[in-house]
Design a protein around this motif. Structure first.
Motif, PDB file in Angstrom:
ATOM      1  N   THR A  12      39.662  -2.010  23.077  1.00 62.13           N
ATOM      2  CA  THR A  12      38.682  -2.221  22.003  1.00 62.13           C
ATOM      3  C   THR A  12      39.071  -3.341  21.053  1.00 62.13           C
ATOM      4  O   THR A  12      38.204  -3.914  20.411  1.00 62.13           O
ATOM      5  N   GLY A  13      40.353  -3.591  20.927  1.00 61.92           N
ATOM      6  CA  GLY A  13      40.815  -4.593  19.970  1.00 61.92           C
ATOM      7  C   GLY A  13      40.978  -4.057  18.554  1.00 61.92           C
ATOM      8  O   GLY A  13      41.396  -4.795  17.668  1.00 61.92           O
ATOM      9  N   ALA A  14      40.637  -2.788  18.328  1.00 61.90           N
ATOM     10  CA  ALA A  14      40.797  -2.194  16.994  1.00 61.90           C
ATOM     11  C   ALA A  14      42.283  -2.182  16.633  1.00 61.90           C
ATOM     12  O   ALA A  14      43.124  -1.808  17.450  1.00 61.90           O
ATOM     13  N   ARG A  15      42.600  -2.576  15.409  1.00 56.28           N
ATOM     14  CA  ARG A  15      43.993  -2.666  14.967  1.00 56.28           C
ATOM     15  C   ARG A  15      44.345  -1.631  13.910  1.00 56.28           C
ATOM     16  O   ARG A  15      45.485  -1.546  13.479  1.00 56.28           O
ATOM     17  N   ASN A  16      43.370  -0.862  13.453  1.00 57.65           N
ATOM     18  CA  ASN A  16      43.606   0.133  12.407  1.00 57.65           C
ATOM     19  C   ASN A  16      43.342   1.521  12.961  1.00 57.65           C
ATOM     20  O   ASN A  16      42.477   1.697  13.823  1.00 57.65           O
ATOM     21  N   LEU A  17      44.077   2.510  12.425  1.00 60.59           N
ATOM     22  CA  LEU A  17      43.802   3.875  12.842  1.00 60.59           C
ATOM     23  C   LEU A  17      44.016   4.842  11.701  1.00 60.59           C
ATOM     24  O   LEU A  17      44.908   4.660  10.873  1.00 60.59           O
ATOM     25  N   ILE A  18      43.125   5.846  11.663  1.00 58.51           N
ATOM     26  CA  ILE A  18      43.250   6.936  10.708  1.00 58.51           C
ATOM     27  C   ILE A  18      43.188   8.239  11.483  1.00 58.51           C
ATOM     28  O   ILE A  18      42.663   8.291  12.593  1.00 58.51           O
ATOM     29  N   SER A  19      43.746   9.279  10.883  1.00 58.71           N
ATOM     30  CA  SER A  19      43.785  10.577  11.545  1.00 58.71           C
ATOM     31  C   SER A  19      43.593  11.696  10.539  1.00 58.71           C
ATOM     32  O   SER A  19      44.032  11.603   9.393  1.00 58.71           O
ATOM     33  N   SER A  20      42.970  12.748  11.023  1.00 54.26           N
ATOM     34  CA  SER A  20      42.972  14.012  10.303  1.00 54.26           C
ATOM     35  C   SER A  20      44.434  14.401  10.098  1.00 54.26           C
ATOM     36  O   SER A  20      45.301  14.050  10.909  1.00 54.26           O
ATOM     37  N   PRO A  21      44.746  15.162   9.056  1.00 51.02           N
ATOM     38  CA  PRO A  21      46.131  15.581   8.846  1.00 51.02           C
ATOM     39  C   PRO A  21      46.603  16.649   9.834  1.00 51.02           C
ATOM     40  O   PRO A  21      47.801  16.931   9.891  1.00 51.02           O
ATOM     41  N   LEU A  22      45.712  17.216  10.615  1.00 53.46           N
ATOM     42  CA  LEU A  22      46.096  18.308  11.515  1.00 53.46           C
ATOM     43  C   LEU A  22      46.860  17.787  12.732  1.00 53.46           C
ATOM     44  O   LEU A  22      46.609  16.690  13.239  1.00 53.46           O
ATOM     45  N   ALA A  23      47.793  18.618  13.198  1.00 52.81           N
ATOM     46  CA  ALA A  23      48.729  18.223  14.254  1.00 52.81           C
ATOM     47  C   ALA A  23      48.032  17.729  15.510  1.00 52.81           C
ATOM     48  O   ALA A  23      48.447  16.723  16.100  1.00 52.81           O
ATOM     49  N   PRO A  29      46.987  28.298  12.896  1.00 51.74           N
ATOM     50  CA  PRO A  29      46.475  27.474  11.795  1.00 51.74           C
ATOM     51  C   PRO A  29      46.526  25.967  12.051  1.00 51.74           C
ATOM     52  O   PRO A  29      45.709  25.229  11.515  1.00 51.74           O
ATOM     53  N   ASP A  30      47.457  25.509  12.865  1.00 52.67           N
ATOM     54  CA  ASP A  30      47.592  24.068  13.092  1.00 52.67           C
ATOM     55  C   ASP A  30      48.301  23.792  14.416  1.00 52.67           C
ATOM     56  O   ASP A  30      49.424  23.295  14.435  1.00 52.67           O
ATOM     57  N   PRO A  31      47.612  24.091  15.533  1.00 50.60           N
ATOM     58  CA  PRO A  31      48.280  23.875  16.816  1.00 50.60           C
ATOM     59  C   PRO A  31      48.405  22.392  17.154  1.00 50.60           C
ATOM     60  O   PRO A  31      47.567  21.579  16.751  1.00 50.60           O
ATOM     61  N   GLY A  32      49.436  22.077  17.897  1.00 54.41           N
ATOM     62  CA  GLY A  32      49.568  20.742  18.465  1.00 54.41           C
ATOM     63  C   GLY A  32      48.772  20.689  19.757  1.00 54.41           C
ATOM     64  O   GLY A  32      47.848  21.487  19.970  1.00 54.41           O
ATOM     65  N   LEU A  33      49.139  19.788  20.633  1.00 57.44           N
ATOM     66  CA  LEU A  33      48.430  19.619  21.896  1.00 57.44           C
ATOM     67  C   LEU A  33      49.086  20.392  23.027  1.00 57.44           C
ATOM     68  O   LEU A  33      50.310  20.570  23.048  1.00 57.44           O
ATOM     69  N   SER A  34      48.277  20.783  23.991  1.00 57.72           N
ATOM     70  CA  SER A  34      48.779  21.357  25.240  1.00 57.72           C
ATOM     71  C   SER A  34      49.301  20.204  26.103  1.00 57.72           C
ATOM     72  O   SER A  34      49.153  19.020  25.741  1.00 57.72           O
ATOM     73  N   ALA A  35      49.869  20.523  27.257  1.00 58.95           N
ATOM     74  CA  ALA A  35      50.320  19.468  28.185  1.00 58.95           C
ATOM     75  C   ALA A  35      49.136  18.599  28.599  1.00 58.95           C
ATOM     76  O   ALA A  35      49.235  17.361  28.641  1.00 58.95           O
ATOM     77  N   LEU A  36      47.998  19.229  28.883  1.00 57.24           N
ATOM     78  CA  LEU A  36      46.797  18.465  29.229  1.00 57.24           C
ATOM     79  C   LEU A  36      46.374  17.598  28.047  1.00 57.24           C
ATOM     80  O   LEU A  36      45.991  16.436  28.229  1.00 57.24           O
ATOM     81  N   GLY A  37      46.450  18.130  26.843  1.00 64.91           N
ATOM     82  CA  GLY A  37      46.088  17.361  25.650  1.00 64.91           C
ATOM     83  C   GLY A  37      46.929  16.109  25.488  1.00 64.91           C
ATOM     84  O   GLY A  37      46.420  15.045  25.115  1.00 64.91           O
ATOM     85  N   HIS A  38      48.227  16.216  25.787  1.00 64.05           N
ATOM     86  CA  HIS A  38      49.101  15.033  25.716  1.00 64.05           C
ATOM     87  C   HIS A  38      48.695  13.998  26.764  1.00 64.05           C
ATOM     88  O   HIS A  38      48.672  12.792  26.475  1.00 64.05           O
ATOM     89  N   ALA A  39      48.348  14.458  27.957  1.00 64.72           N
ATOM     90  CA  ALA A  39      47.889  13.534  29.007  1.00 64.72           C
ATOM     91  C   ALA A  39      46.578  12.870  28.586  1.00 64.72           C
ATOM     92  O   ALA A  39      46.375  11.669  28.811  1.00 64.72           O
ATOM     93  N   GLN A  40      45.687  13.640  27.967  1.00 67.71           N
ATOM     94  CA  GLN A  40      44.430  13.076  27.469  1.00 67.71           C
ATOM     95  C   GLN A  40      44.691  12.027  26.399  1.00 67.71           C
ATOM     96  O   GLN A  40      44.020  10.987  26.361  1.00 67.71           O
TER      97      GLN A  40
END
Length: 183
Positions: free
Chosen positions: A42-53, A20-31
């Motif tokens: 980019t200089g972007a200072r704000n960030l938003i995220s989906s609530p999923l892990a 239902p809500d997997p985190g990242l694989s080892a490759l995903g963490h490297a990505q």
């Protein structure tokens, strides 16, 4: 005009529908680390995220560089599976191969697409947006006035750039593409 960097989450530790809500694989963490280094330019200072892990974990390295936690935004979360669906992979395959007008797309999903656009139009500064395959496609479809559910195939940790003038989204650059794997 704010630039919106839509980042698809890194490779998850489990396939779609298997957890239902997997985190990242080892490759995903490297990505996630690699895309954070790229996004720092980019200089972007704000960030938003989906609530999923998987999105929050992908946002982690960028959040660390900015010394702030991402704002959780439910409107950029994963596509909602229709009520009563038993075979999620078949359902998603059918949805992704169609248009937003198809019968399989219920009003809840059409509203979800609209809400993604509203969430992005509300952003007034350059922002990193950590999200999902179909949600990113929904945003790109709104920007390009395409009714197809799958406009392109963003790879894990790809970066798609949109901008807006407060009235409508504009596509600047599509992210890197990859094959779709639901198994």
């Amino acid at each position: 005009m704010p630039r919106l960097y839509l980042i698809r989450h890194g490779e998850p530790a489990a396939t779609w529908g298997a957890h239902p809500d997997p985190g990242l694989s080892a490759l995903g963490h490297a990505q996630a680390e690699a895309v954070a280094a790229r996004l720092a330019q980019t200089g972007a200072r704000n960030l938003i995220s989906s609530p999923l892990a998987r999105c929050q974990e992908t946002a982690g390295p960028s959040a660390g560089r900015l010394a702030q936690a991402p704002l959780i935004e439910r409107r950029v979360a994963e596509i909602h599976v229709a009520a009563g669906v038993e075979d999620m992979r078949s359902w998603l395959t059918q949805v992704m191969s169609g248009t937003w007008r198809d019968a399989i797309i219920d009003p809840v999903l059409r509203d979800w697409r609209h809400q993604i656009g509203q969430a992005l139009l509300a952003l007034q500064e350059d922002t990193l947006v950590f999200s999902h395959f179909v949600a990113i496609n929904a945003a790109v479809g709104l920007a390009t006035q395409s009714d197809r559910v799958t406009v392109f195939k963003p790879g894990h940790a790809s970066v798609t750039i949109l901008s807006h003038d407060g009235q409508g989204l504009r596509l600047e650059t599509l992210g890197d593409e990859a094959a779709i794997v639901l198994t």
